[in-house]
Design a protein around this motif. Structure first.
Motif, PDB file in Angstrom:
ATOM      1  N   ALA A 149      21.516 -10.674  -4.692  1.00  0.00           N
ATOM      2  CA  ALA A 149      22.759 -10.513  -5.440  1.00  0.00           C
ATOM      3  C   ALA A 149      23.971 -10.737  -4.543  1.00  0.00           C
ATOM      4  O   ALA A 149      24.965 -11.352  -4.957  1.00  0.00           O
ATOM      5  CB  ALA A 149      22.820  -9.127  -6.075  1.00  0.00           C
ATOM      6  N   THR A 150      23.904 -10.253  -3.306  1.00  0.00           N
ATOM      7  CA  THR A 150      25.000 -10.467  -2.366  1.00  0.00           C
ATOM      8  C   THR A 150      25.148 -11.941  -2.043  1.00  0.00           C
ATOM      9  O   THR A 150      26.261 -12.479  -1.973  1.00  0.00           O
ATOM     10  CB  THR A 150      24.747  -9.668  -1.071  1.00  0.00           C
ATOM     11  N   LEU A 151      24.018 -12.621  -1.858  1.00  0.00           N
ATOM     12  CA  LEU A 151      24.043 -14.057  -1.587  1.00  0.00           C
ATOM     13  C   LEU A 151      24.680 -14.814  -2.751  1.00  0.00           C
ATOM     14  O   LEU A 151      25.492 -15.729  -2.549  1.00  0.00           O
ATOM     15  CB  LEU A 151      22.614 -14.549  -1.343  1.00  0.00           C
ATOM     16  N   ALA A 152      24.329 -14.427  -3.968  1.00  0.00           N
ATOM     17  CA  ALA A 152      24.907 -15.073  -5.144  1.00  0.00           C
ATOM     18  C   ALA A 152      26.397 -14.789  -5.260  1.00  0.00           C
ATOM     19  O   ALA A 152      27.165 -15.645  -5.729  1.00  0.00           O
ATOM     20  CB  ALA A 152      24.176 -14.603  -6.400  1.00  0.00           C
ATOM     21  N   ALA A 153      26.812 -13.602  -4.835  1.00  0.00           N
ATOM     22  CA  ALA A 153      28.239 -13.275  -4.875  1.00  0.00           C
ATOM     23  C   ALA A 153      29.020 -14.052  -3.818  1.00  0.00           C
ATOM     24  O   ALA A 153      30.171 -14.438  -4.045  1.00  0.00           O
ATOM     25  CB  ALA A 153      28.432 -11.772  -4.666  1.00  0.00           C
ATOM     26  N   GLN A 154      28.403 -14.288  -2.681  1.00  0.00           N
ATOM     27  CA  GLN A 154      29.052 -15.053  -1.618  1.00  0.00           C
ATOM     28  C   GLN A 154      29.151 -16.534  -1.954  1.00  0.00           C
ATOM     29  O   GLN A 154      30.128 -17.204  -1.579  1.00  0.00           O
ATOM     30  CB  GLN A 154      28.284 -14.874  -0.304  1.00  0.00           C
ATOM     31  N   TYR A 155      28.142 -17.047  -2.661  1.00  0.00           N
ATOM     32  CA  TYR A 155      28.094 -18.467  -3.018  1.00  0.00           C
ATOM     33  C   TYR A 155      27.824 -18.592  -4.529  1.00  0.00           C
ATOM     34  O   TYR A 155      26.759 -19.049  -4.956  1.00  0.00           O
ATOM     35  CB  TYR A 155      26.985 -19.193  -2.244  1.00  0.00           C
ATOM     36  N   GLY A 158       0.770  -1.230   0.000  1.00  0.00           N
ATOM     37  CA  GLY A 158       0.000   0.000   0.000  1.00  0.00           C
ATOM     38  C   GLY A 158       0.802   1.282   0.000  1.00  0.00           C
ATOM     39  O   GLY A 158       0.258   2.358  -0.275  1.00  0.00           O
ATOM     40  N   ASP A 159       2.088   1.205   0.288  1.00  0.00           N
ATOM     41  CA  ASP A 159       2.949   2.383   0.299  1.00  0.00           C
ATOM     42  C   ASP A 159       4.015   2.196  -0.777  1.00  0.00           C
ATOM     43  O   ASP A 159       4.899   1.349  -0.649  1.00  0.00           O
ATOM     44  CB  ASP A 159       3.595   2.545   1.679  1.00  0.00           C
ATOM     45  N   GLU A 160       3.946   2.999  -1.849  1.00  0.00           N
ATOM     46  CA  GLU A 160       4.842   2.790  -2.991  1.00  0.00           C
ATOM     47  C   GLU A 160       6.303   2.975  -2.616  1.00  0.00           C
ATOM     48  O   GLU A 160       7.172   2.218  -3.069  1.00  0.00           O
ATOM     49  CB  GLU A 160       4.471   3.741  -4.138  1.00  0.00           C
ATOM     50  N   THR A 161       6.604   3.965  -1.806  1.00  0.00           N
ATOM     51  CA  THR A 161       8.001   4.209  -1.439  1.00  0.00           C
ATOM     52  C   THR A 161       8.555   3.022  -0.657  1.00  0.00           C
ATOM     53  O   THR A 161       9.678   2.559  -0.923  1.00  0.00           O
ATOM     54  CB  THR A 161       8.130   5.502  -0.613  1.00  0.00           C
ATOM     55  N   ARG A 162       7.797   2.523   0.306  1.00  0.00           N
ATOM     56  CA  ARG A 162       8.256   1.368   1.076  1.00  0.00           C
ATOM     57  C   ARG A 162       8.392   0.131   0.188  1.00  0.00           C
ATOM     58  O   ARG A 162       9.331  -0.656   0.361  1.00  0.00           O
ATOM     59  CB  ARG A 162       7.298   1.093   2.224  1.00  0.00           C
ATOM     60  N   ALA A 163       7.476  -0.032  -0.763  1.00  0.00           N
ATOM     61  CA  ALA A 163       7.556  -1.177  -1.663  1.00  0.00           C
ATOM     62  C   ALA A 163       8.820  -1.113  -2.512  1.00  0.00           C
ATOM     63  O   ALA A 163       9.507  -2.124  -2.702  1.00  0.00           O
ATOM     64  CB  ALA A 163       6.314  -1.233  -2.553  1.00  0.00           C
ATOM     65  N   ARG A 164       9.120   0.068  -3.030  1.00  0.00           N
ATOM     66  CA  ARG A 164      10.337   0.222  -3.838  1.00  0.00           C
ATOM     67  C   ARG A 164      11.581  -0.068  -3.001  1.00  0.00           C
ATOM     68  O   ARG A 164      12.497  -0.761  -3.461  1.00  0.00           O
ATOM     69  CB  ARG A 164      10.407   1.637  -4.410  1.00  0.00           C
ATOM     70  N   ASN A 165      11.591   0.442  -1.783  1.00  0.00           N
ATOM     71  CA  ASN A 165      12.757   0.237  -0.920  1.00  0.00           C
ATOM     72  C   ASN A 165      12.924  -1.228  -0.537  1.00  0.00           C
ATOM     73  O   ASN A 165      14.051  -1.748  -0.509  1.00  0.00           O
ATOM     74  CB  ASN A 165      12.645   1.102   0.340  1.00  0.00           C
ATOM     75  N   LEU A 166      11.804  -1.906  -0.256  1.00  0.00           N
ATOM     76  CA  LEU A 166      11.886  -3.306   0.129  1.00  0.00           C
ATOM     77  C   LEU A 166      12.293  -4.175  -1.062  1.00  0.00           C
ATOM     78  O   LEU A 166      13.095  -5.105  -0.915  1.00  0.00           O
ATOM     79  CB  LEU A 166      10.551  -3.782   0.710  1.00  0.00           C
ATOM     80  N   ALA A 167      11.764  -3.872  -2.246  1.00  0.00           N
ATOM     81  CA  ALA A 167      12.182  -4.612  -3.442  1.00  0.00           C
ATOM     82  C   ALA A 167      13.676  -4.446  -3.679  1.00  0.00           C
ATOM     83  O   ALA A 167      14.387  -5.422  -3.949  1.00  0.00           O
ATOM     84  CB  ALA A 167      11.392  -4.142  -4.659  1.00  0.00           C
ATOM     85  N   ARG A 168      14.173  -3.218  -3.563  1.00  0.00           N
ATOM     86  CA  ARG A 168      15.595  -2.966  -3.782  1.00  0.00           C
ATOM     87  C   ARG A 168      16.433  -3.717  -2.742  1.00  0.00           C
ATOM     88  O   ARG A 168      17.462  -4.324  -3.088  1.00  0.00           O
ATOM     89  CB  ARG A 168      15.869  -1.462  -3.705  1.00  0.00           C
ATOM     90  N   ARG A 169      15.988  -3.699  -1.488  1.00  0.00           N
ATOM     91  CA  ARG A 169      16.756  -4.383  -0.443  1.00  0.00           C
ATOM     92  C   ARG A 169      16.769  -5.895  -0.676  1.00  0.00           C
ATOM     93  O   ARG A 169      17.800  -6.545  -0.510  1.00  0.00           O
ATOM     94  CB  ARG A 169      16.170  -4.065   0.934  1.00  0.00           C
ATOM     95  N   CYS A 170      15.621  -6.453  -1.075  1.00  0.00           N
ATOM     96  CA  CYS A 170      15.563  -7.895  -1.361  1.00  0.00           C
ATOM     97  C   CYS A 170      16.472  -8.258  -2.523  1.00  0.00           C
ATOM     98  O   CYS A 170      17.214  -9.249  -2.467  1.00  0.00           O
ATOM     99  CB  CYS A 170      14.123  -8.311  -1.671  1.00  0.00           C
ATOM    100  N   ASN A 171      16.430  -7.475  -3.583  1.00  0.00           N
ATOM    101  CA  ASN A 171      17.235  -7.795  -4.761  1.00  0.00           C
ATOM    102  C   ASN A 171      18.724  -7.638  -4.489  1.00  0.00           C
ATOM    103  O   ASN A 171      19.541  -8.458  -4.934  1.00  0.00           O
ATOM    104  CB  ASN A 171      16.800  -6.918  -5.937  1.00  0.00           C
ATOM    105  N   ASP A 172      19.081  -6.601  -3.750  1.00  0.00           N
ATOM    106  CA  ASP A 172      20.489  -6.442  -3.366  1.00  0.00           C
ATOM    107  C   ASP A 172      20.940  -7.626  -2.503  1.00  0.00           C
ATOM    108  O   ASP A 172      22.078  -8.098  -2.627  1.00  0.00           O
ATOM    109  CB  ASP A 172      20.694  -5.127  -2.618  1.00  0.00           C
ATOM    110  N   TYR A 173      20.049  -8.080  -1.636  1.00  0.00           N
ATOM    111  CA  TYR A 173      20.383  -9.223  -0.779  1.00  0.00           C
ATOM    112  C   TYR A 173      20.605 -10.485  -1.619  1.00  0.00           C
ATOM    113  O   TYR A 173      21.579 -11.222  -1.409  1.00  0.00           O
ATOM    114  CB  TYR A 173      19.270  -9.467   0.235  1.00  0.00           C
TER     115      TYR A 173
END
Length: 313
Positions: A85-91, A68-83
């Protein structure tokens, strides 16, 4: 990059603590009654070792990131995707990832496609069958599909709970019946809206072997003979559209669904999925035993995944 020998799991979910906290803070719950299952990268690797899984392509499952909150949705999507990518870089030889979008926010989703695929180089995108009351294939979502078509992206379609399903009043968990029916509905909409033809470069992967699609395929193909609203379609064009999809085996590896799938799809489009950690190891093992009893060697699914995700070669 060379990955170890073994299965490639295209339907497996990551549940980082910050994501669970965000979902619970929004008032949403997990799709299973026990709540969000325990997950860590180490637990995922242990599950993979026990079940002969060489590589897992993680994704975020429903309810997703938009509450329901676009800004929070964008931030959470970015955080999930960065995570992811980091997981893939670690393994790098064990984990990949599919980017999540802040749908139905189109502008935010277009930005996140560029970030997930162009910056992070994730393996594809996960989309849900519907957002609000509209299913994929509705013209409102065309800008997102256009961008994914330009990127020649692999798109994993995961079912979710449509508002109509939640209003039925059935005392049956939505994952049991409504999820496979959501997949069935979105496939119908993608085909008969013309989206499959408009976006030929997207490689769509269907969860759970396409829900009821293998059984209903012949009925779909008969639709142009029955109703003028299907003018422009033929039996063969409908069946050809169905052959475009890829199918993964989570919760659908039994002899009946596999036999039906063989009637409508080439084996080169079959993939392995576990749906872990929502599905326990016992379900994965039952599926593996059923596939083996039906004569489907694990290498078939592995080679198909390598062809679909050439980065893994």
């Amino acid at each position: 990059m060379q990955i170890p020998d073994g299965r490639i799991d295209v339907h497996v979910h990551a549940l980082p603590p910050f994501y669970i906290e965000a979902v619970e803070a929004s008032g949403h719950k997990a799709s299973v009654s026990a709540g969000f299952p325990a997950w860590t990268p180490q637990a995922a690797l242990a599950f993979m070792e026990r079940n002969g899984i060489a590589f897992s392509i993680n994704s975020i499952s429903p309810p997703g990131v938009a509450f329901g909150d676009e800004t929070r949705a964008r931030n959470l999507a970015r955080r999930c995707n960065d995570y992811l990518a980091t997981l893939a870089a670690q393994y790098p030889r064990r984990f990949g990832g599919l980017g999540i979008l802040p749908m139905p926010d189109l502008a935010g989703s277009l930005d996140e496609i560029d970030h997930a695929l162009g910056v992070l180089h994730l393996d594809g995108i996960v989309l849900f069958a519907s957002y609000g009351t509209a299913f994929l294939g509705d013209p409102v979502f065309d800008p997102v599909l256009e961008r994914l078509n330009e990127a020649e992206a692999t798109v994993f379609i995961h079912p979710n709970s449509h508002p109509a399903s939640l209003s039925l009043g059935m005392n049956i968990p939505t994952f049991l019946v409504e999820f496979p029916l959501a997949t069935t509905r979105v496939v119908a909409n993608l085909i008969f809206s013309g989206a499959v033809r408009r976006f030929p470069n997207i490689k769509f992967v269907l969860a759970h072997n396409g829900g009821a699609i293998p059984f209903l395929s012949w009925r779909f193909a008969m639709a142009p003979l029955i109703d003028a609203r299907f003018e422009g379609f033929t039996q063969e064009s409908v069946l050809a559209a169905l052959r475009r999809f890829y199918f993964e085996s989570a919760q659908a590896a039994g002899p009946a669904p596999m036999a039906a799938l063989a009637e409508i799809s080439d084996r080169s489009h079959w993939l392995f999925g576990s749906d872990w950690p929502y599905c326990p190891q016992s379900v994965t093992q039952a599926g593996e035993a059923s596939l083996a009893a039906s004569g489907f060697a694990p290498d078939l699914f592995r080679q198909n995944a390598l062809a679909l995700f050439p980065r893994l070669k």
